[in-house]
Design an enzyme around this catalytic site. Structure first.
Site, PDB file in Angstrom:
ATOM      1  N   THR A  16       0.773  -1.143   0.066  1.00  0.00           N
ATOM      2  CA  THR A  16       0.083   0.078  -0.161  1.00  0.00           C
ATOM      3  C   THR A  16       0.718   1.490   0.397  1.00  0.00           C
ATOM      4  OG1 THR A  16      -1.344  -1.082   1.319  1.00  0.00           O
ATOM      5  CG2 THR A  16      -1.940   1.099   1.900  1.00  0.00           C
ATOM      6  N   THR A  92       1.507  -5.243   4.712  1.00  0.00           N
ATOM      7  CA  THR A  92       1.882  -4.787   6.201  1.00  0.00           C
ATOM      8  C   THR A  92       1.151  -6.791   6.033  1.00  0.00           C
ATOM      9  OG1 THR A  92      -0.523  -4.139   5.825  1.00  0.00           O
ATOM     10  CG2 THR A  92       0.857  -2.858   6.384  1.00  0.00           C
TER      11      THR A  92
END
Length: 346
Positions: A16, A92
């Protein structure tokens, strides 16, 4: 005499943090990391030499696997003498797996390898990526007065906490504090200043050269116990062709059903050479197999304790040890040992 300019290699794997929103479609797209300075102009204020390496194409962290861990180790090993520290930008979702794996693969590491990312793309107004990136770079370049790295470990930096990589797990899919190290305190907390905890940070021997490792064996599985688990399920799982090891997530402090069939299946599996490591389903705390009768039965069946290991660490440690073709007894011994600060043995 002026000290040499600190140098950091930024490795962008994907995730991201490296996305920007297409103003026409609203879709998230990867941006070229050469444009990093445009989005994070603050980096120019560092008196650092920052170079970057970009995975092409960038990788969604759900697709991360041992071949890419090996690629990261190759990049770090090749550039090891040219940089003071390394920052890996990573999605993540599997960051804790990568951090755990790298901690074993980078033997004798004496420089910081800091993984970070973000919950919001770096191009968005309220992004957490900018702060995470800037602080990770500062930590990667930080040195003691004697010139050694302050944090010569594989770490995850996220939302003001620097955590040992192989102690960290993702706990939140939505908030900025996405990661937690439940069983080991943070190595540093970040506010106005970066407050390091020297007593918690590993002290490597800087005279030993980095020893990179690349081998993994993925013939492993995680078995999560639950009330009502069926014998047929456990039997089929323990008889998967080629299976070499199991991380078994048990209840509480390492407890499991006392049904005769269950203990028998475990005993037969360990007798066949399958390594079974017991870790708790609880986010915090450790397995104590001698505490209750149920744990004692597991010990008698040949199950070994994973102590307070995270699932991410237990599985990558097993894959790493199996990949090196060690004898079964050596793998069992090393799974019971703290190799790189990954478990606490009481």
């Amino acid at each position: 005499m002026r000290a040499e300019t600190p140098s950091v290699l930024l490795i962008y794997t994907g995730g991201t943090i490296g996305m920007i929103e297409n103003p026409e479609t609203g879709a998230l797209e990867n941006f070229n990391f050469d444009h990093l300075l445009k989005h994070v102009p603050e980096l120019k204020r560092f008196n650092y030499r920052i170079s970057s390496y970009q995975f092409d194409p960038p990788l969604d962290s759900s697709d991360m696997e041992p071949a890419y861990w090996a690629k990261l180790v190759k990049i770090i090993n090749y550039n090891y003498d040219y940089f003071d520290g390394f920052v890996i930008l990573h999605g993540t979702d599997t960051m804790a797996y990568t951090a755990s794996a790298l901690s074993f693969m980078l033997e004798n590491l004496s420089k910081p390898v800091i993984l970070t990312g973000s919950q919001l793309p770096i191009g968005t107004l309220r992004t957490d990526g900018k702060e995470n990136l800037i602080t990770a770079i500062e930590i990667a370049a930080a040195k003691n007065t004697d010139g050694t790295a302050i944090v010569p470990e594989v770490c995850i930096f996220f939302e003001n906490h620097l955590m040992r990589g192989n102690r960290t797990t993702k706990i939140n899919a939505e908030n900025f504090n996405a990661f937690r190290s439940f069983n080991y305190p943070p190595l540093a907390r970040v506010g106005i200043h970066i407050k390091y905890e020297p007593n918690l940070i590993r002290k490597p021997d800087p005279t030993k050269p980095l020893k990179p490792h690349y081998l993994f064996d993925t013939n492993v599985v995680i078995l999560t116990l639950f009330p009502g688990i069926q014998e047929s399920i456990v039997t089929s799982l323990l008889h998967v062709p080629g299976l070499k090891a199991v991380v078994m997530k048990t209840f509480g402090s390492g407890n499991a059903p006392q049904k005769k069939w269950f203990i028998r299946q475990l005993k037969e599996a360990t007798d066949r050479g399958i390594i079974i490591v017991n870790i708790t389903q609880c986010a915090s705390g450790a397995v104590e197999m001698g505490r209750y009768e149920t744990g004692m039965h597991l010990l008698e069946a040949g199950v070994i304790s994973g102590y307070d290991s995270t699932p991410e660490c237990a599985i990558t440690k097993l894959m790493f040890l199996l990949g090196h073709g060690l004898p079964n007894k050596d793998i069992r011994y090393k799974m019971n040992s703290c190799l790189i600060g990954e478990i606490t043995k009481s």
